[in-house]
Structures are given as C-alpha cells and as structure tokens.
Scaffold this motif. Sequence first.
Motif, PDB file in Angstrom:
ATOM      1  N   THR A  50       4.573  -7.550  15.535  1.00 33.13           N
ATOM      2  CA  THR A  50       3.342  -7.086  16.172  1.00 33.13           C
ATOM      3  C   THR A  50       2.741  -5.972  15.325  1.00 33.13           C
ATOM      4  OG1 THR A  50       4.434  -5.382  17.501  1.00 33.13           O
ATOM      5  CG2 THR A  50       4.267  -7.607  18.469  1.00 33.13           C
ATOM      6  N   VAL A  51       1.467  -5.730  15.548  1.00 31.28           N
ATOM      7  CA  VAL A  51       0.796  -4.604  14.889  1.00 31.28           C
ATOM      8  C   VAL A  51       1.523  -3.306  15.228  1.00 31.28           C
ATOM      9  CG1 VAL A  51      -1.341  -3.253  14.865  1.00 31.28           C
ATOM     10  CG2 VAL A  51      -1.434  -5.752  14.699  1.00 31.28           C
ATOM     11  N   HIS A  52       1.953  -3.198  16.470  1.00 28.85           N
ATOM     12  CA  HIS A  52       2.700  -2.019  16.914  1.00 28.85           C
ATOM     13  C   HIS A  52       3.966  -1.830  16.078  1.00 28.85           C
ATOM     14  CE1 HIS A  52       4.542   0.850  19.708  1.00 28.85           C
ATOM     15  NE2 HIS A  52       5.603   0.061  19.784  1.00 28.85           N
ATOM     16  N   ASP A  53       4.709  -2.910  15.855  1.00 29.51           N
ATOM     17  CA  ASP A  53       5.906  -2.843  15.010  1.00 29.51           C
ATOM     18  C   ASP A  53       5.552  -2.324  13.620  1.00 29.51           C
ATOM     19  OD1 ASP A  53       7.512  -4.036  17.014  1.00 29.51           O
ATOM     20  OD2 ASP A  53       7.092  -6.062  16.253  1.00 29.51           O
ATOM     21  N   LEU A  54       4.500  -2.883  13.059  1.00 29.25           N
ATOM     22  CA  LEU A  54       4.137  -2.556  11.684  1.00 29.25           C
ATOM     23  C   LEU A  54       3.707  -1.106  11.542  1.00 29.25           C
ATOM     24  CD1 LEU A  54       2.278  -5.867  10.775  1.00 29.25           C
ATOM     25  CD2 LEU A  54       4.555  -5.155  10.001  1.00 29.25           C
ATOM     26  N   TRP A  55       2.988  -0.577  12.539  1.00 29.33           N
ATOM     27  CA  TRP A  55       2.601   0.837  12.461  1.00 29.33           C
ATOM     28  C   TRP A  55       3.823   1.743  12.548  1.00 29.33           C
ATOM     29  CZ3 TRP A  55      -1.358   2.008  10.008  1.00 29.33           C
ATOM     30  CH2 TRP A  55      -2.586   1.363  10.168  1.00 29.33           C
ATOM     31  N   LEU A  56       4.801   1.360  13.335  1.00 35.30           N
ATOM     32  CA  LEU A  56       6.044   2.129  13.356  1.00 35.30           C
ATOM     33  C   LEU A  56       6.682   2.137  11.967  1.00 35.30           C
ATOM     34  CD1 LEU A  56       7.549   0.935  16.763  1.00 35.30           C
ATOM     35  CD2 LEU A  56       6.835   3.270  16.213  1.00 35.30           C
ATOM     36  N   GLY A  57       6.641   0.996  11.288  1.00 35.92           N
ATOM     37  CA  GLY A  57       7.177   0.922   9.936  1.00 35.92           C
ATOM     38  C   GLY A  57       6.419   1.782   8.954  1.00 35.92           C
ATOM     39  N   VAL A  58       5.104   1.869   9.136  1.00 34.57           N
ATOM     40  CA  VAL A  58       4.273   2.698   8.258  1.00 34.57           C
ATOM     41  C   VAL A  58       4.578   4.176   8.464  1.00 34.57           C
ATOM     42  CG1 VAL A  58       1.908   3.458   7.777  1.00 34.57           C
ATOM     43  CG2 VAL A  58       2.398   1.020   8.064  1.00 34.57           C
ATOM     44  N   PHE A  59       4.573   4.626   9.711  1.00 31.34           N
ATOM     45  CA  PHE A  59       4.691   6.048   9.989  1.00 31.34           C
ATOM     46  C   PHE A  59       6.120   6.578   9.876  1.00 31.34           C
ATOM     47  CE2 PHE A  59       0.445   5.617  11.810  1.00 31.34           C
ATOM     48  CZ  PHE A  59      -0.123   6.848  11.504  1.00 31.34           C
ATOM     49  N   LEU A  60       7.098   5.808  10.336  1.00 27.00           N
ATOM     50  CA  LEU A  60       8.462   6.333  10.331  1.00 27.00           C
ATOM     51  C   LEU A  60       9.153   6.154   8.989  1.00 27.00           C
ATOM     52  CD1 LEU A  60       7.840   6.217  13.427  1.00 27.00           C
ATOM     53  CD2 LEU A  60      10.286   5.826  13.746  1.00 27.00           C
ATOM     54  N   LYS A  61       9.074   4.957   8.421  1.00 21.08           N
ATOM     55  CA  LYS A  61       9.777   4.662   7.177  1.00 21.08           C
ATOM     56  C   LYS A  61       8.873   4.654   5.958  1.00 21.08           C
ATOM     57  CE  LYS A  61      13.539   3.697   6.646  1.00 21.08           C
ATOM     58  NZ  LYS A  61      14.661   4.592   6.254  1.00 21.08           N
ATOM     59  N   SER A  62       7.581   4.953   6.162  1.00 16.13           N
ATOM     60  CA  SER A  62       6.620   4.939   5.064  1.00 16.13           C
ATOM     61  C   SER A  62       6.662   3.600   4.330  1.00 16.13           C
ATOM     62  CB  SER A  62       6.902   6.090   4.088  1.00 16.13           C
ATOM     63  OG  SER A  62       5.755   6.425   3.352  1.00 16.13           O
ATOM     64  N   GLY A  63       6.804   2.529   5.111  1.00 12.68           N
ATOM     65  CA  GLY A  63       7.020   1.206   4.541  1.00 12.68           C
ATOM     66  C   GLY A  63       5.796   0.615   3.863  1.00 12.68           C
ATOM     67  N   ASN A  64       5.880   0.485   2.540  1.00 17.73           N
ATOM     68  CA  ASN A  64       4.782  -0.158   1.818  1.00 17.73           C
ATOM     69  C   ASN A  64       4.677  -1.637   2.177  1.00 17.73           C
ATOM     70  OD1 ASN A  64       4.539   2.325   0.638  1.00 17.73           O
ATOM     71  ND2 ASN A  64       4.805   1.625  -1.469  1.00 17.73           N
ATOM     72  N   ASP A  65       5.811  -2.233   2.577  1.00 20.16           N
ATOM     73  CA  ASP A  65       5.761  -3.625   3.014  1.00 20.16           C
ATOM     74  C   ASP A  65       4.949  -3.759   4.298  1.00 20.16           C
ATOM     75  OD1 ASP A  65       7.734  -2.180   4.348  1.00 20.16           O
ATOM     76  OD2 ASP A  65       9.261  -3.738   4.236  1.00 20.16           O
ATOM     77  N   ALA A  66       5.083  -2.811   5.211  1.00 23.68           N
ATOM     78  CA  ALA A  66       4.298  -2.834   6.444  1.00 23.68           C
ATOM     79  C   ALA A  66       2.819  -2.597   6.168  1.00 23.68           C
ATOM     80  CB  ALA A  66       4.826  -1.781   7.421  1.00 23.68           C
ATOM     81  N   VAL A  67       2.520  -1.731   5.207  1.00 22.44           N
ATOM     82  CA  VAL A  67       1.129  -1.494   4.823  1.00 22.44           C
ATOM     83  C   VAL A  67       0.490  -2.776   4.324  1.00 22.44           C
ATOM     84  CG1 VAL A  67      -0.370  -0.342   3.144  1.00 22.44           C
ATOM     85  CG2 VAL A  67       1.397   0.968   4.333  1.00 22.44           C
ATOM     86  N   HIS A  68       1.193  -3.497   3.471  1.00 23.50           N
ATOM     87  CA  HIS A  68       0.610  -4.715   2.901  1.00 23.50           C
ATOM     88  C   HIS A  68       0.448  -5.807   3.962  1.00 23.50           C
ATOM     89  CE1 HIS A  68       0.245  -4.020  -1.506  1.00 23.50           C
ATOM     90  NE2 HIS A  68       1.001  -2.978  -1.186  1.00 23.50           N
ATOM     91  N   ALA A  69       1.352  -5.860   4.926  1.00 21.94           N
ATOM     92  CA  ALA A  69       1.194  -6.833   6.010  1.00 21.94           C
ATOM     93  C   ALA A  69      -0.043  -6.505   6.857  1.00 21.94           C
ATOM     94  CB  ALA A  69       2.443  -6.845   6.876  1.00 21.94           C
TER      95      ALA A  69
END
Length: 403
Positions: A146-165
Amino acid sequence: MLALKKATASVAAAVLLPLAAAGPALAAPSPQPKPHPKPPAAMSTVGGALLGKPGTQVRLAGGAPVLPKELSGRSWIVADAESGDVLAAHNAHWRLAPASTLKMLFADTLLPKLPKTRTHLVSTGELARVGAGSSLVGIKEKQSYTVHDLWLGVFLKSGNDAVHALAEMNGGVAKTVREMNERADELQALDTDVVSPDGYDAQGQVSSAYDLTLIARSGMQNADFRAYCSTVRTQFPGEKKPGSKRGTFEIQNTNRLLTGAYGIAPYKGIAGVKNGTTTHAGSTFTGVAERNGRVLLVTVMNPSSTERFAVYKEAARLLDWGFAAAGKVRPVGELVPPKSARTGTTMPTPVTDGGGPVEAAPAGRAEAGSSGAGIALAVVGGVLVLLCGAVFVINRRWPVRRG
C-alpha cells in the motif's frame, strides 16, 4: 695495497652516491590535508540580506547565550517554526548535496496526491534505477504494497526502493523530479535542484540548509507527514511465499535523535524530521522539536568533526541554544512564505481516502517496544496540528495546504 684502497673507495662511492641522491626524497614533507571548501562570497538573499553572507550570522541581545563552540557543519540554520524568524545561521544558502533529506521534498510533493490505501504491485525491473549502495526498506518485485506501507519505508528506513515505487505510481521518475522542482520553486526553495527523487548523489543535485528548513516547515503542516516522520518503529510487509501467509518484519526510524540509538540520547520534544548520508553529501539532518510551547527547526549539513554522529550532536546543541536564546536574539532573517501566499492562490487540496495518519505516541508516553523517546505534542494534537487556528501561527501569514 694502493690498488686495494682505490677499489674500496670506488665501492664506497658507488654505494653512497645513490643514497645521497635519494636523500631529499626521504626528507620530502608529509602530504597536506585538503583544504575545506569555502562557501561562495555571495549567496542567495531569500529571507534576508544577512543570510546571503558567508560565515556565522547571529545578533545577540541582552542575556542571550553565545552559540555552541562545537559546530563544524559547512552549513546550518536554527529557526522559530511559528514566527519564521531565523535565530542564527551559518552559510545558510550554500548549495550543497542534500542526501536523503531531499526525501522531505519528495514527500511534501507526493503525499497529497496518492491515497494511502491504494495498492501497488512492484513490477519486474521497476527497481533497476535504484542506485548502488542505496538505503533500502526491502520491497520485492512481484509483491504488493500500500501507499501507506511505502511511506513508512521512505520515512523510517530512508528506502530508495520505496521512493522509486511511489515515483512509479506517480507516473515515473522524470515526472516526479519535474514536480519536485516545481514544488521547490513554489516554496521559494530556490537553492534546490532535484535530479534524483531519493536524494542519491547525482551531478547538479543540490539544496541548502535554508531550503531544507523551508521544505520541512511545509511538510510538517501535513498530518500524515508529521505522523510518518515521528514514528519510531513499525511492522513492514515481508515477501509472500506461495502457500504461506504473508509475514512482517520490524523497521525502526534511522533518526537517532528520535530513537536514541547508538549512544545518542533521544532529544526531548523531538518530532522528526529526516536524516541522510551519502559519500558526496556527508551527513545531513533536519529536525523539529517542541519545548514549553515553542517549536524550533534546525538543519545541519556536512559536519567536518570526527565526533561520532556529529550531525545529530550538533543539531541537538543548536536546538538547546535556540530554546535558551528565544526572545533574546534579534532575527537574522526569516523563512519566507510560498509564492501562492503572496498571490492569494488557493493551495491544492490533497487526495483523501478516509484513512487516518500513522499512529504516533504522544509526548511522555512510550510506544510498546519503543525506545521511550518523547514525541512532541505537535505530532498528535498540539503545537503543529492544524487545529485551533495555530498551525505554527502560520495561518496568520499565509494559506495552509490542508492534509
């Protein structure tokens, strides 16, 4: 006998002459350290003339504490989030590589556009543009998030993979970069040029301590942005294996002032925002904290100190100074409003889907399994929330984008 002496002298000369010739090389001076780069002699004056000058800018009044000595950041700023007053700054408009603090602009641009219950299936090859050595949350191809999952990945883990998704959901990286640059221009963050939406080192990608502070101030007006950046830890979807139930794994925020990890004490009243580190940028950090009803923003870029986690320690020192100096210094500039505030343009209405923001712990209450770090009241219903007409007292100055 004479012949023997001549031979001995010849041998000695043959040995000593090369050594004598080599002598100066052995005495060569040690390599000198590279000089630290100097800021431009003149920089942008957005926010005030003093902010365009190199060096430290502060105007102490009676009873004001002096600035901390242990500050090595190439650029830093501390500002009152409510009034917009810049309390002190150092090379505030120096255009430097921002690292993952640029994700604040990514979120400020896209959060209003993507409903957080929307689901995205990661396609094969979608993550190919994620840079080598990137920070990752661990999303997998052919898995849904979900978008919610991906934002958690962006903010908590600074996930570049989540940013690209998320960028793929927004129509691609090129479109996202264009919109981020447009958003920076709207915020008057004019030192900022976006090349990669995740903050990964890229030629020509720059921002400044001033701009990152403007961007953070804008982002913190969005309830979801506030909640995501203040979340200490949460569960993230794992990879679903055929014939088995999909599990989760825990992720923790990489903001050390929030979590208190690795020997860094959690900062009292911290409410976010974002940290970053790359080879070119060094360490960068933007934070917001509340104390006794006052909200301060701080940004530190690329400290040269060898002190471990210097970017967090220097940010904490500046926050401590800012809280002690508030009301005792004359501002050296201001955080300017968005362009639309000056023209009376209505800010865009964010997409909503009926879902609430991430649950965050109020100040003084530890989440189950959290480090016990106090999260400022601003996150869940106090100073920064869009209630009671407060909104950093920003509503008195310009229209606020609701979120």
